[in-house]
Design a protein around this motif. Structure first.
Motif, PDB file in Angstrom:
ATOM      1  N   ASP A 209     -11.798  11.977 -42.169  1.00 29.77           N
ATOM      2  CA  ASP A 209     -12.054  10.586 -41.777  1.00 29.77           C
ATOM      3  C   ASP A 209     -12.646  10.501 -40.363  1.00 29.77           C
ATOM      4  O   ASP A 209     -13.611   9.783 -40.121  1.00 29.77           O
ATOM      5  CB  ASP A 209     -10.740   9.793 -41.857  1.00 29.77           C
ATOM      6  CG  ASP A 209     -10.899   8.375 -41.334  1.00 29.77           C
ATOM      7  OD1 ASP A 209     -11.872   7.709 -41.726  1.00 29.77           O
ATOM      8  OD2 ASP A 209     -10.048   7.937 -40.534  1.00 29.77           O
TER       9      ASP A 209
ATOM     10  N   ILE B 257     -10.724  22.376 -36.316  1.00 27.23           N
ATOM     11  CA  ILE B 257     -10.069  21.090 -36.023  1.00 27.23           C
ATOM     12  C   ILE B 257      -8.779  20.963 -36.835  1.00 27.23           C
ATOM     13  O   ILE B 257      -7.730  20.582 -36.314  1.00 27.23           O
ATOM     14  CB  ILE B 257     -11.016  19.910 -36.329  1.00 27.23           C
ATOM     15  CG1 ILE B 257     -12.242  19.954 -35.400  1.00 27.23           C
ATOM     16  CG2 ILE B 257     -10.287  18.579 -36.183  1.00 27.23           C
ATOM     17  CD1 ILE B 257     -13.330  18.938 -35.755  1.00 27.23           C
ATOM     18  N   THR B 258      -8.848  21.325 -38.108  1.00 24.19           N
ATOM     19  CA  THR B 258      -7.663  21.242 -38.972  1.00 24.19           C
ATOM     20  C   THR B 258      -6.539  22.126 -38.461  1.00 24.19           C
ATOM     21  O   THR B 258      -5.366  21.749 -38.496  1.00 24.19           O
ATOM     22  CB  THR B 258      -8.032  21.666 -40.411  1.00 24.19           C
ATOM     23  OG1 THR B 258      -9.094  20.849 -40.886  1.00 24.19           O
ATOM     24  CG2 THR B 258      -6.830  21.540 -41.345  1.00 24.19           C
TER      25      THR B 258
ATOM     26  N   ARG C 119      -7.304  13.280 -42.421  1.00 27.73           N
ATOM     27  CA  ARG C 119      -7.602  12.659 -41.120  1.00 27.73           C
ATOM     28  C   ARG C 119      -8.786  13.339 -40.445  1.00 27.73           C
ATOM     29  O   ARG C 119      -9.640  12.676 -39.851  1.00 27.73           O
ATOM     30  CB  ARG C 119      -6.368  12.708 -40.222  1.00 27.73           C
ATOM     31  CG  ARG C 119      -6.570  11.955 -38.904  1.00 27.73           C
ATOM     32  CD  ARG C 119      -5.271  11.772 -38.144  1.00 27.73           C
ATOM     33  NE  ARG C 119      -5.516  11.313 -36.787  1.00 27.73           N
ATOM     34  CZ  ARG C 119      -5.609  10.028 -36.424  1.00 27.73           C
ATOM     35  NH1 ARG C 119      -5.450   9.084 -37.310  1.00 27.73           N
ATOM     36  NH2 ARG C 119      -5.850   9.706 -35.166  1.00 27.73           N
ATOM     37  N   THR C 120      -8.848  14.654 -40.538  1.00 29.26           N
ATOM     38  CA  THR C 120      -9.990  15.384 -39.979  1.00 29.26           C
ATOM     39  C   THR C 120     -11.283  14.904 -40.636  1.00 29.26           C
ATOM     40  O   THR C 120     -12.299  14.664 -39.969  1.00 29.26           O
ATOM     41  CB  THR C 120      -9.810  16.894 -40.191  1.00 29.26           C
ATOM     42  OG1 THR C 120      -8.635  17.324 -39.482  1.00 29.26           O
ATOM     43  CG2 THR C 120     -11.005  17.686 -39.690  1.00 29.26           C
TER      44      THR C 120
ATOM     45  N   LYS D 158     -18.363   7.082 -34.620  1.00 26.85           N
ATOM     46  CA  LYS D 158     -18.062   8.462 -35.025  1.00 26.85           C
ATOM     47  C   LYS D 158     -19.307   9.318 -35.219  1.00 26.85           C
ATOM     48  O   LYS D 158     -19.261  10.535 -35.078  1.00 26.85           O
ATOM     49  CB  LYS D 158     -17.238   8.443 -36.313  1.00 26.85           C
ATOM     50  CG  LYS D 158     -15.812   7.977 -36.059  1.00 26.85           C
ATOM     51  CD  LYS D 158     -15.030   7.821 -37.354  1.00 26.85           C
ATOM     52  CE  LYS D 158     -13.658   7.247 -37.044  1.00 26.85           C
ATOM     53  NZ  LYS D 158     -12.920   6.885 -38.263  1.00 26.85           N
TER      54      LYS D 158
ATOM     55  N   ARG E 179      -3.520  16.119 -42.539  1.00 25.09           N
ATOM     56  CA  ARG E 179      -4.422  16.573 -41.471  1.00 25.09           C
ATOM     57  C   ARG E 179      -5.842  16.781 -42.017  1.00 25.09           C
ATOM     58  O   ARG E 179      -6.824  16.482 -41.338  1.00 25.09           O
ATOM     59  CB  ARG E 179      -3.876  17.852 -40.842  1.00 25.09           C
ATOM     60  CG  ARG E 179      -4.736  18.381 -39.719  1.00 25.09           C
ATOM     61  CD  ARG E 179      -3.995  18.730 -38.458  1.00 25.09           C
ATOM     62  NE  ARG E 179      -4.965  19.065 -37.415  1.00 25.09           N
ATOM     63  CZ  ARG E 179      -5.262  18.290 -36.378  1.00 25.09           C
ATOM     64  NH1 ARG E 179      -4.625  17.161 -36.191  1.00 25.09           N
ATOM     65  NH2 ARG E 179      -6.173  18.659 -35.498  1.00 25.09           N
ATOM     66  N   LEU E 180      -5.953  17.317 -43.235  1.00 29.38           N
ATOM     67  CA  LEU E 180      -7.278  17.458 -43.860  1.00 29.38           C
ATOM     68  C   LEU E 180      -7.953  16.093 -43.992  1.00 29.38           C
ATOM     69  O   LEU E 180      -9.117  15.923 -43.610  1.00 29.38           O
ATOM     70  CB  LEU E 180      -7.148  18.065 -45.264  1.00 29.38           C
ATOM     71  CG  LEU E 180      -6.761  19.533 -45.398  1.00 29.38           C
ATOM     72  CD1 LEU E 180      -6.621  19.884 -46.875  1.00 29.38           C
ATOM     73  CD2 LEU E 180      -7.783  20.444 -44.730  1.00 29.38           C
TER      74      LEU E 180
END
Lengths: 427, 427
Positions: free
Chosen positions: B283, A233-234, B280-281, A67, B277-278
């Motif tokens: 992470d 992205i969010t 996961r973004t 990542k 989503r926050l």
């Protein structure tokens, strides 16, 4: 149910087009003008067409990278996984990831083929687009029957011609065409304009699903030029939500009762709220706005026409019956940065506690088969050798190690200017 | 729990400002230049200020009208419910609706006071804005202690001056200031600019919540000029979602740990998906985007800083513990078209099956009291005479009949041009 027993069809992955794409498919008179790959001085490979240069954006091909190396720098083919552009390697990666079949959105032409549409010479544009579709259907999908759901690019600049292309590719077995979240923002008539009727009619006649991918409107959700990229992205699924609302209230669904759309990479956890908002908007306002769905609610109409798709969405899995269990399909997003390849089956099971095998099967493969009229059980493949476990056994010791690039060209991309990014967005 | 036993504080209603607003509050030297109401030839009443004309939009004052009459035509004071602009009548309407207390967003100045900010004479703008805030706090809220949560307008054009205004109104007991979903789209520095730091500091010091109302960015979610208006209505909460993402990833929350925001009329059913989503973004991407929340997840940070608000949201009520039971407040939206006044208590109970009294009390009044440091139990009011049942008994036979206008000026508003609407949006 165990991860190894799942049967998984991904309705949203991506192909990074190989340099040889047009070799066998473009008519001789357009060979010189067709898109070509060149290597730049900085070592990155780019596509060129019609005066445009399109880099392979890093985030679009990060599968197999740590990542820390995610970023949006241009990349060379030598720096990305061969499975992104080589169908034989792709099948090995799919096997290793336990994925039976996959639908692949385009990369360099943009999700809705904007790059080709921009060419002033529309004969050239049409030849290039048809060559792309032939390559995708005959070569990319055709090499391994039952493994790739064929998908075609649309002809944005001529809806009649687009309708003909729908019928042409359908005759070759292709039941998916990409489309844009918003033709109006791309400079074409909106969803509310009768211009598109020939396309809707052809898609309805032929059972072709219009697959609308997040990011296909040509607009990113950019709040401010100095906003961190995490904001964009969010917010990406927000554009897909706009497309769903735009189509739901349009005349399209009313006039073409068999038309179907997929909201690719749109996520699912927001759908229950969205459906309630549709119904409440209808209840509160239709007497003065003039909307009329007869004896149906907008939420019912939505379920007749839309397939929703998720990569990893614990909220959506939990709310699956508020969404509609026949309206949800799983996706892997290989090789983009949101993908959980090669561990997607395990990741899905981790958020599926208490979900019945019947529901899981609908989400992981049965809905995809039905919506896209696609049969993966061909060439002797049975359900028993279609499972995650069986495919991984086929993969053997295929290498899925996450490793850093050797070139050192990747740097942290902190501080990207969102205004510039939005301006350069080609998808 | 029964509807009549609920105690209800609405954190989002609206005042239609009365023509007498500035009479007692504007300094003499600015009296001539202050905003004024005039009646146009077509019979509609409009506010005028600084060369601008601002009609009372129909949808903003439709409480008590049949749905067939909803529309966006300008209206006259004589055509709208007195409860929209007369505090004595408002209290009667609140009693009849079972509503103990209410926070009222502005109408003609725009949710974030854009109208005043547009005046070139900043001394005039400041005098008008302060007069507005004094009227709102001292007169509108002050006449009936414990019934109106006082709320101030911000000073967009000078963050230092805005900080002073926060401290000035806080000293008068006001713990809520409206703000915009996106200062950048209004032409001011974005949330990511240190320009606003004095405001964040003052709000943190004084415990003042920035209340960000849907529609306060100056941008509507318009997909195409020819899109039906239902699309825009459906998508309205999307802008609030953008504001939440913009602030969450900004330096504001990191540098001002006590700052708090309310997402007014933003709905709640989408929050669980948004929080996932926050996370996961974060992470997937923080290693290259550089975001750092220490030992917290973005979803935890969200719950420390954001109050979410809903009018009617069966999905949100069901998902209340995925949102955060201490982060949800109910709102009535009187007198806008989304309001369910005077039957809001019954409507809430209809979607609250199985919800405990403890949860309902948090949602209907306790969270509002805590977030806004507001105490409705003053002037001898006890919980026993704060319930829906007790207030309705106080209302007696106050008329809440839904009736059509006599003037016949309302017509169906089918076919509104969304481009024009977006251009004319003043909120």
């Amino acid at each position: 149910m165990k991860a190894e027993d799942l049967i998984m069809i991904s309705v949203d992955d991506h192909v990074v087009e190989p340099p040889t794409l047009f070799d066998e498919h473009i008519p001789a008179k357009y060979r010189d003008a067709a898109p070509k790959v060149i290597t730049k001085k900085d070592g990155s490979d780019v596509w060129t067409f019609n005066g445009s240069i399109i880099p392979n954006i890093g985030l679009n091909a990060v599968a197999g990278r740590p990542k820390e190396e995610y970023g949006i720098e241009p990349t060379a083919f030598s720096e990305i996984r061969p499975g992104t552009y080589d169908i034989h390697e792709r099948i090995k990666d799919m096997n290793a990831g336990g994925i039976l079949a996959s639908m692949n959105f385009p990369s360099f032409p943009g999700f809705a083929g904007r790059l080709f549409a921009a060419a002033e010479d529309k004969d050239l544009a049409l030849a290039v687009l048809r060559a792309y579709n032939d390559w995708h259907i005959d070569e990319w999908a055709g090499t391994y029957p039952g493994r790739i759901i064929p998908m075609a690019l649309p002809i944005l600049w001529d809806a009649e011609e687009c309708a003909r292309e729908v019928r042409r590719v359908a005759a070759k077995g292709c039941r998916s065409m990409t489309f844009t979240e918003n033709p109006a923002t791309l400079g074409y008539p909106s969803f509310h304009n009768a211009y598109w009727d020939p396309l809707w009619k052809a898609a309805s006649d032929e059972g072709v699903v219009l697959s609308i991918h997040l990011g296909s409107s040509g607009q990113l959700s950019v709040t401010a030029p100095d906003a961190p990229i995490d904001v964009m992205i969010t917010l990406q699924p927000m554009n897909v939500c706009q497309a769903a609302a735009d189509l739901l209230w349009s005349r399209v669904l009313k006039n073409f009762p068999d038309i179907r759309f997929a909201l690719s990479e749109g996520g699912t956890g927001w759908i229950p709220y969205f459906l309630d908002r549709l119904d409440r908007t209808y209840d509160m306002h239709h007497l003065w706005t003039g909307q009329d769905f007869g004896d149906k609610l907008p939420s019912e109409v939505f379920r007749e026409h839309f397939l929703t798709c998720f990569i990893s969405d614990p909220v959506g899995v939990q709310l699956r019956h508020m969404i509609g269990i026949d309206n949800i399909a799983w996706e892997c997003d290989y090789p983009h940065s949101d993908s959980s390849w090669p561990n997607a089956p395990e990741e899905l099971m981790a958020v599926s506690e208490g979900v019945s095998a019947e529901d899981l099967n609908k989400i992981t493969y049965q809905n995809a088969m039905r919506w896209y009229s696609f049969d993966p059980f061909v060439a002797g493949r049975t359900k028993a050798d279609a499972t995650v476990g069986a495919l991984r056994a086929e993969a053997g010791d295929h290498d899925v190690t996450i490793r850093a690039t050797d070139t050192g060209r990747f740097e942290k991309a902190v501080g990207i200017d969102m205004g510039t990014l939005a301006k350069n967005a080609t998808a």
